[in-house]
Design an enzyme around this catalytic site. Structure first.
Site, PDB file in Angstrom:
ATOM      1  N   ILE A   1       5.214   4.662   1.581  1.00 32.62           N
ATOM      2  CA  ILE A   1       6.286   5.285   0.804  1.00 32.62           C
ATOM      3  C   ILE A   1       6.895   6.467   1.574  1.00 32.62           C
ATOM      4  O   ILE A   1       8.118   6.631   1.600  1.00 32.62           O
ATOM      5  CB  ILE A   1       5.748   5.759  -0.572  1.00 32.62           C
ATOM      6  CG1 ILE A   1       5.263   4.549  -1.379  1.00 32.62           C
ATOM      7  CG2 ILE A   1       6.797   6.545  -1.346  1.00 32.62           C
ATOM      8  CD1 ILE A   1       6.320   3.534  -1.729  1.00 32.62           C
TER       9      ILE A   1
ATOM     10  N   GLY B   1       0.791   7.085  -7.865  1.00 29.59           N
ATOM     11  CA  GLY B   1      -0.667   7.079  -7.806  1.00 29.59           C
ATOM     12  C   GLY B   1      -1.319   8.335  -8.349  1.00 29.59           C
ATOM     13  O   GLY B   1      -2.523   8.357  -8.616  1.00 29.59           O
TER      14      GLY B   1
ATOM     15  N   SER C   1       5.562   4.207 -11.106  1.00 27.25           N
ATOM     16  CA  SER C   1       5.108   3.318 -10.029  1.00 27.25           C
ATOM     17  C   SER C   1       6.227   2.330  -9.714  1.00 27.25           C
ATOM     18  O   SER C   1       7.238   2.271 -10.413  1.00 27.25           O
ATOM     19  CB  SER C   1       3.848   2.570 -10.460  1.00 27.25           C
ATOM     20  OG  SER C   1       4.187   1.619 -11.451  1.00 27.25           O
ATOM     21  N   CYS C   2       6.028   1.528  -8.682  1.00 23.72           N
ATOM     22  CA  CYS C   2       7.092   0.610  -8.254  1.00 23.72           C
ATOM     23  C   CYS C   2       7.475  -0.363  -9.354  1.00 23.72           C
ATOM     24  O   CYS C   2       8.651  -0.527  -9.680  1.00 23.72           O
ATOM     25  CB  CYS C   2       6.654  -0.139  -6.992  1.00 23.72           C
ATOM     26  SG  CYS C   2       4.992  -0.805  -7.065  1.00 23.72           S
TER      27      CYS C   2
ATOM     28  N   HIS D   1       4.987  -9.537  -0.231  1.00 24.25           N
ATOM     29  CA  HIS D   1       6.430  -9.298  -0.333  1.00 24.25           C
ATOM     30  C   HIS D   1       6.896  -9.280  -1.784  1.00 24.25           C
ATOM     31  O   HIS D   1       7.556 -10.209  -2.250  1.00 24.25           O
ATOM     32  CB  HIS D   1       7.203 -10.355   0.451  1.00 24.25           C
ATOM     33  CG  HIS D   1       6.967 -10.270   1.929  1.00 24.25           C
ATOM     34  ND1 HIS D   1       6.778  -9.071   2.584  1.00 24.25           N
ATOM     35  CD2 HIS D   1       6.876 -11.226   2.871  1.00 24.25           C
ATOM     36  CE1 HIS D   1       6.598  -9.303   3.867  1.00 24.25           C
ATOM     37  NE2 HIS D   1       6.629 -10.590   4.068  1.00 24.25           N
TER      38      HIS D   1
ATOM     39  N   GLN E   1       8.214  -3.594  -3.750  1.00 26.39           N
ATOM     40  CA  GLN E   1       7.348  -2.448  -4.066  1.00 26.39           C
ATOM     41  C   GLN E   1       7.394  -1.321  -3.040  1.00 26.39           C
ATOM     42  O   GLN E   1       7.180  -0.168  -3.372  1.00 26.39           O
ATOM     43  CB  GLN E   1       5.889  -2.915  -4.252  1.00 26.39           C
ATOM     44  CG  GLN E   1       5.073  -3.115  -2.989  1.00 26.39           C
ATOM     45  CD  GLN E   1       5.339  -4.454  -2.318  1.00 26.39           C
ATOM     46  OE1 GLN E   1       6.102  -5.272  -2.822  1.00 26.39           O
ATOM     47  NE2 GLN E   1       4.688  -4.703  -1.174  1.00 26.39           N
TER      48      GLN E   1
HETATM   49  N1  LIG Z   1       2.658   1.187  -1.452  1.00 26.26           N
HETATM   50  C1  LIG Z   1       3.454   0.935  -2.462  1.00 26.26           C
HETATM   51  O1  LIG Z   1       3.976  -0.165  -2.588  1.00 26.26           O
HETATM   52  C2  LIG Z   1       3.753   2.022  -3.469  1.00 26.26           C
HETATM   53  C3  LIG Z   1       4.834   1.818  -4.336  1.00 26.26           C
HETATM   54  C4  LIG Z   1       5.176   2.843  -5.238  1.00 26.26           C
HETATM   55  C5  LIG Z   1       4.424   3.996  -5.284  1.00 26.26           C
HETATM   56  N2  LIG Z   1       3.347   4.148  -4.452  1.00 26.26           N
HETATM   57  C6  LIG Z   1       2.607   5.434  -4.530  1.00 26.26           C
HETATM   58  O2  LIG Z   1       3.021   6.230  -3.423  1.00 26.26           O
HETATM   59  C7  LIG Z   1       1.941   7.086  -3.013  1.00 26.26           C
HETATM   60  C8  LIG Z   1       1.632   6.829  -1.555  1.00 26.26           C
HETATM   61  O3  LIG Z   1       1.231   5.472  -1.412  1.00 26.26           O
HETATM   62  P1  LIG Z   1       1.354   4.708  -0.005  1.00 26.26           P
HETATM   63  O4  LIG Z   1       1.219   3.260  -0.289  1.00 26.26           O
HETATM   64  O5  LIG Z   1       2.557   5.197   0.723  1.00 26.26           O
HETATM   65  O6  LIG Z   1       0.029   5.215   0.716  1.00 26.26           O
HETATM   66  P2  LIG Z   1      -0.332   5.127   2.279  1.00 26.26           P
HETATM   67  O7  LIG Z   1      -1.816   5.059   2.359  1.00 26.26           O
HETATM   68  O8  LIG Z   1       0.487   4.095   2.979  1.00 26.26           O
HETATM   69  O9  LIG Z   1       0.163   6.560   2.831  1.00 26.26           O
HETATM   70  C9  LIG Z   1      -0.467   7.735   2.483  1.00 26.26           C
HETATM   71  C10 LIG Z   1      -0.357   8.656   3.690  1.00 26.26           C
HETATM   72  O10 LIG Z   1      -0.812   9.962   3.303  1.00 26.26           O
HETATM   73  C11 LIG Z   1      -1.533  10.499   4.399  1.00 26.26           C
HETATM   74  N3  LIG Z   1      -2.358  11.595   3.908  1.00 26.26           N
HETATM   75  C12 LIG Z   1      -3.607  11.584   3.382  1.00 26.26           C
HETATM   76  N4  LIG Z   1      -3.987  12.833   3.031  1.00 26.26           N
HETATM   77  C13 LIG Z   1      -2.958  13.647   3.340  1.00 26.26           C
HETATM   78  C14 LIG Z   1      -2.737  15.051   3.218  1.00 26.26           C
HETATM   79  N5  LIG Z   1      -3.648  15.849   2.693  1.00 26.26           N
HETATM   80  N6  LIG Z   1      -1.531  15.544   3.611  1.00 26.26           N
HETATM   81  C15 LIG Z   1      -0.583  14.754   4.165  1.00 26.26           C
HETATM   82  N7  LIG Z   1      -0.742  13.420   4.305  1.00 26.26           N
HETATM   83  C16 LIG Z   1      -1.916  12.879   3.911  1.00 26.26           C
HETATM   84  C17 LIG Z   1      -2.304   9.309   4.961  1.00 26.26           C
HETATM   85  O11 LIG Z   1      -2.722   9.534   6.285  1.00 26.26           O
HETATM   86  C18 LIG Z   1      -1.224   8.224   4.867  1.00 26.26           C
HETATM   87  O12 LIG Z   1      -0.418   8.158   6.024  1.00 26.26           O
HETATM   88  C19 LIG Z   1       0.769   6.775  -3.959  1.00 26.26           C
HETATM   89  O13 LIG Z   1       0.834   7.672  -5.030  1.00 26.26           O
HETATM   90  C20 LIG Z   1       1.091   5.357  -4.431  1.00 26.26           C
HETATM   91  O14 LIG Z   1       0.483   5.063  -5.667  1.00 26.26           O
HETATM   92  C21 LIG Z   1       3.003   3.198  -3.529  1.00 26.26           C
END
Ligand SMILES: NC(=O)c1ccc[n+]([C@@H]2O[C@H](COP(=O)([O-])OP(=O)(O)OC[C@H]3O[C@@H](n4cnc5c(N)ncnc54)[C@H](O)[C@@H]3O)[C@@H](O)[C@H]2O)c1
Length: 337
Positions: free
Chosen positions: A12, A112, A141-142, A218, A301
């Site tokens: 994200i 999340g 969420s997505c 996807h 998503q």
């Molecule tokens: N992946 C999806 O499809 C999706 C869709 C909608 C919402 N979300 C939400 O978005 C948020 C992020 O999800 P994601 O899938 O991008 O996760 P991800 O694991 O791809 O990315 C999270 C990133 O945060 C970094 N990180 C960890 N601790 C950290 C800190 N203290 N400071 C800075 N960076 C730090 C990690 O190294 C990683 O690069 C979550 O809340 C998730 O629920 C995800």
């Protein structure tokens, strides 16, 4: 120019950074992460388009040892910006909030995090005005983001009383090996959190539903059954969706056979990473069931929450005071009709 920082450069966070960079009335000051993850390596190897800050100063050498330049710490980034977009792994945002509070920096958290991390559980179309001037927003969420776009559009047009949905949920993003490759479907307890979230933001709608995990990366597919205040026809629903800048009506007849067609189409369009900001509704899936109406929609998503997060910045920073103006600005900069 509103100054924006991104914490967490994962699935994200990368997309939020691009989204902000494309808003002509915002400046992306930088992104923060903790380690040389693949997206950080890709950022570096593609020319370091964004300044990188470290959230773990004691581990800065993990980045600098392999040549990745670090412009400062997350704590410094927080002081340089008006608002932080926290896209760290679920639960970390709540910890980062202490930093945001310390420097009176506004923040937007992703799905999340627990709801109590923010003052307002936000959706650009359904409750934009609640976010105006707020310090801490949390995005839906997505699935919920896409679902609310559709239900809100119908609600505003004819009034929604009830909806029951089935979510065929993608179990992992591409590259998420830690989640395992399960060639199976997994059923969740009902009601799914997306329905509870929808009711938190739109309390006048009675929502419930079932979610089934599937080993697909996807997109999710949701099939809402919607009870409206007055019966609505397929043509009326099509008109509502066609008028919505973030809902794309597609047709099986044109070759949009499912989630993979949409991903490939986005890639053929040249969209970065095959991202798609719109949710898609299949025209031929729209069908009445008694007085209710049902349809199938695709949720990309990885990118669907980007526009509503931009709306969140606009609301929190009072850049625009109404949903119409706020969402219109975001849409303009993200090329949505
Ligand atoms: N992946 C999806 O499809 C999706 C869709 C909608 C919402 N979300 C939400 O978005 C948020 C992020 O999800 P994601 O899938 O991008 O996760 P991800 O694991 O791809 O990315 C999270 C990133 O945060 C970094 N990180 C960890 N601790 C950290 C800190 N203290 N400071 C800075 N960076 C730090 C990690 O190294 C990683 O690069 C979550 O809340 C998730 O629920 C995800």
């Amino acid at each position: 120019m509103i100054k924006v920082g991104v914490a967490g450069y994962g699935v994200i966070g990368q997309r939020l950074a691009d989204g902000v960079a494309w808003q002509k009335d915002m400046e992306l000051v930088g992104v923060a992460d903790v380690a040389p993850t693949l997206p950080i390596r890709a950022l570096y190897e593609s020319g370091m388009k964004y300044r990188l800050y470290t959230a773990l100063p004691e581990k800065k050498h993990l980045l600098t040892d392999i040549g990745i330049p670090v412009s400062g710490t997350l704590e410094e980034l927080v002081q340089e910006v008006d608002i932080m977009l926290d896209a760290t792994s679920a639960g970390i945002g709540a910890k980062n909030k202490e930093l945001y509070q310390k420097y009176h920096t506004k923040a937007i958290f992703q799905g999340g995090e627990k709801n109590d991390v923010a003052d307002v559980f936000f959706h650009g179309y359904a409750n934009y005005e609640k976010g105006v001037g707020a310090d801490y927003l949390k995005l839906t969420s997505c699935n919920t983001t896409g679902l609310i776009r559709a239900i809100d559009a119908i609600d505003r047009a004819v009034g929604v009383v009830k909806t029951a949905i089935t979510i065929i949920r993608r179990v992992a993003d591409p590259g998420d090996y830690h989640r395992g490759l399960t060639n199976a479907l997994q059923v969740d307890k009902a009601p799914s959190h997306q329905c509870l979230d929808l009711m938190t933001i739109m309390p006048h709608v009675d929502a419930t539903g079932i979610l089934i995990h599937t080993p697909v990366t996807h997109g999710h597919i949701i099939t809402p059954v919607v009870s409206t205040r007055g019966k609505i026809s397929k043509e009326e629903l099509l008109a509502i969706f066609n008028a919505h800048p973030r809902i794309k009506v597609v047709r099986l007849e044109d070759g949009f056979l499912g989630n993979a067609s949409l991903f490939k189409y986005a890639r053929d369009l040249g969209n970065k990473r095959g991202d798609m900001y719109e949710v898609a509704v299949w025209e031929e899936s729209i069908v009445n069931s008694g007085d209710d109406i049902m349809f199938a929609m695709n949720i990309p998503q990885e990118s669907v929450v980007i526009p509503e997060t931009m709306d969140g910045i606009r609301a929190a920073m009072k850049m625009q005071l109404t949903r119409e103006e706020g969402t219109a600005e975001t849409n303009k900069y993200l090329w949505m009709k």
